[in-house]
Scaffold this active site. Structure first.
Site, mmCIF file in Angstrom:
data_model
loop_
_atom_site.group_PDB
_atom_site.id
_atom_site.type_symbol
_atom_site.label_atom_id
_atom_site.label_comp_id
_atom_site.label_asym_id
_atom_site.label_seq_id
_atom_site.Cartn_x
_atom_site.Cartn_y
_atom_site.Cartn_z
ATOM 1 C CE LYS A 161 -4.553 0.561 0.370
ATOM 2 N NZ LYS A 161 -5.536 -0.479 0.028
HETATM 3 N N1 GLU Z 1 -7.166 -0.192 -3.178
HETATM 4 C C1 GLU Z 1 -7.910 -1.377 -3.473
HETATM 5 C C2 GLU Z 1 -7.954 -2.291 -2.263
HETATM 6 O O1 GLU Z 1 -7.825 -1.865 -1.149
HETATM 7 C C3 GLU Z 1 -7.439 -2.063 -4.742
HETATM 8 C C4 GLU Z 1 -6.006 -2.507 -4.764
HETATM 9 C C5 GLU Z 1 -5.569 -3.013 -6.130
HETATM 10 O O2 GLU Z 1 -6.370 -3.081 -7.035
HETATM 11 O O3 GLU Z 1 -4.371 -3.345 -6.244
HETATM 12 O O4 GLU Z 1 -8.215 -3.461 -2.377
#
Ligand code: GLU
Length: 418
Positions: free
Chosen positions: A107
């Site tokens: 993240k």
């Molecule tokens: N931000 C989204 C999540 O928390 C998607 C992450 C992604 O598609 O890599 O799952």
């Protein structure tokens, strides 16, 4: 156990320790899974529209890549902290394992208030942040995606910045891109579509009829608004209340998410929607309903309000909206909670489809995306539900038992290097 007062990272570590104990893992393995593999903090200057220079702080945390490249979104938020990013990265590891994607978790984010920045400032900040994290991202290393307050345009700038630096176009560096740049059909609504499939399965196993069933949705960003739309259009649920960061609206006869969306586009908030009554965000979470969808921030359902939640099913659209203490209360009340790592995994699942399409330069139809997403979500739900029954645990614990177990298996098969 981590409490309501704990930060998200403490909560995430507490979850791993508890499940690690249940799986009989040794302390070394629990320590390995509790800490991010790699974390980068970057402080970087951006020229603002008035000519001044402002220094921003950004992060990229890679929790684990035992099962494949790291994957996870980028969040722009004024209250973002490194600890929050660590927790969100760890949750991505479990999310990818829960639905069987060949990824580890990551993240990132920048501490900023995108609502108070011009498009030019946002673009310059995004491009500089992308350059700063370039040493640790790549289409086979770590693939960012949208998260709170980032979108397809932000992904386009990241894709372009990375591509300009390496000297050729690399669509697989990010997912959630605009379709003309190698984005996937169905990515925008994917998180909510996956959530809708989970709700469909949960209602079936709980024996709840769709006719007359109601849903309440907290949060009206990409996940919340699409969830409201799909729960209404595809499952036929009546959406009785909705909210955004400015407040909540109620209409027992049913709200039309598309026209509330248009109202919000015009006025900036869901408030003032014709015919609806204004209620508080607190009241919204405690409403009588079949399905409650927390799709805003962490810590929406805590020990302070969990005993007043009256939904039959809680479907976590957000990451970490329910605290561990609240989990226990909901479980005691017999409320089925579909945990974030399962319930909102549709987003990263279609991100995975997008990445596969980008690596192959071969694109799929909308029908193929929906069918494959349906298949993955339905199977993952059934697997978590069966584990919950077999081990006599709640759905979150079941998902964690499966996900942590799989990361441990991959780690053991790879062995400890050297
Ligand atoms: N931000 C989204 C999540 O928390 C998607 C992450 C992604 O598609 O890599 O799952």
């Amino acid at each position: 156990m981590a409490s309501d007062q704990s930060g998200p990272y403490q909560v995430a570590v507490g979850q791993v320790q508890r499940v690690g104990g249940m799986l009989g893992l040794d302390q070394g393995m629990i320590d390995l899974l509790s800490r991010p593999k790699r974390e980068l903090t970057v402080n970087f200057p951006v020229t603002m529209d008035d000519g001044t220079i402002k220094v921003f702080t950004g992060f990229r945390v890679q929790h684990n890549f035992a099962r494949g490249p790291c994957k996870g979104g980028i969040r722009y938020h004024p209250a973002l902290t490194l600890d929050e990013v660590r927790a969100l990265a760890m949750w991505m590891t479990w999310k990818c394992a829960t639905v069987g994607l060949p990824y580890g978790g990551a993240k990132g984010g920048v501490i900023c208030d995108p609502k108070r920045m011009s498009p030019g400032e946002l673009e310059r900040m995004t491009r500089r942040y992308a350059s700063e994290i370039m040493p640790i991202i790549g289409p086979h290393v770590d693939i960012p995606a949208p998260d709170m307050y980032t979108n397809a345009q932000v992904m386009a700038w990241i894709m372009d910045t990375y591509s300009m630096n390496v000297g050729y176009s690399v669509p697989g560096i990010v997912t959630g891109k605009p379709i003309p740049l190698g984005g996937s059909k169905g990515r925008e609504e994917a998180t909510s579509r996956g959530l809708m499939y989970c709700v469909r399965e949960a209602m079936a196993v709980e024996g709840l009829k769709r006719a007359g069933a109601t849903a309440v949705v907290q949060g009206f960003g990409n996940v919340g608004w699409n969830a409201a739309r799909l729960l209404k259009d595809e499952l036929g649920l009546t959406i009785t209340a909705l909210s955004d960061s400015s407040g909540a609206i109620l209409d027992k006869a049913g709200l039309d998410p598309v026209s509330v969306y248009e109202h919000k586009q015009r006025t900036g908030s869901v408030l003032g929607y014709p015919g609806a009554t204004e209620i508080s965000n607190e009241d919204l979470l405690e409403m009588e309903c079949t399905v409650l969808v927390p799709a805003a921030m962490e810590n929406a359902i805590t020990s302070a309000n969990a005993d007043r939640v009256k939904a039959r099913i809680v479907a976590e659209g957000a990451n970490g909206p329910t605290t561990p203490e609240a989990d226990l209360v909901l479980d005691e009340k017999g409320i089925m909670l579909i945990p974030d790592v399962l319930c909102n995994a549709g987003g990263v699942t279609v991100s995975y489809f997008e990445w596969v399409q980008d690596l192959q330069f071969h694109f799929w139809s909308n029908a193929q995306i929906r069918d494959r997403l349906n298949e993955i979500m339905t199977y993952a739900f059934a697997r978590v539900y069966a584990t919950a029954g077999a081990k006599e645990v709640d759905m979150r614990t079941a998902a964690y038992l499966l996900a942590v177990g799989e990361v441990v298996q991959a780690t053991k098969l790879r062995g400890i290097y050297p």
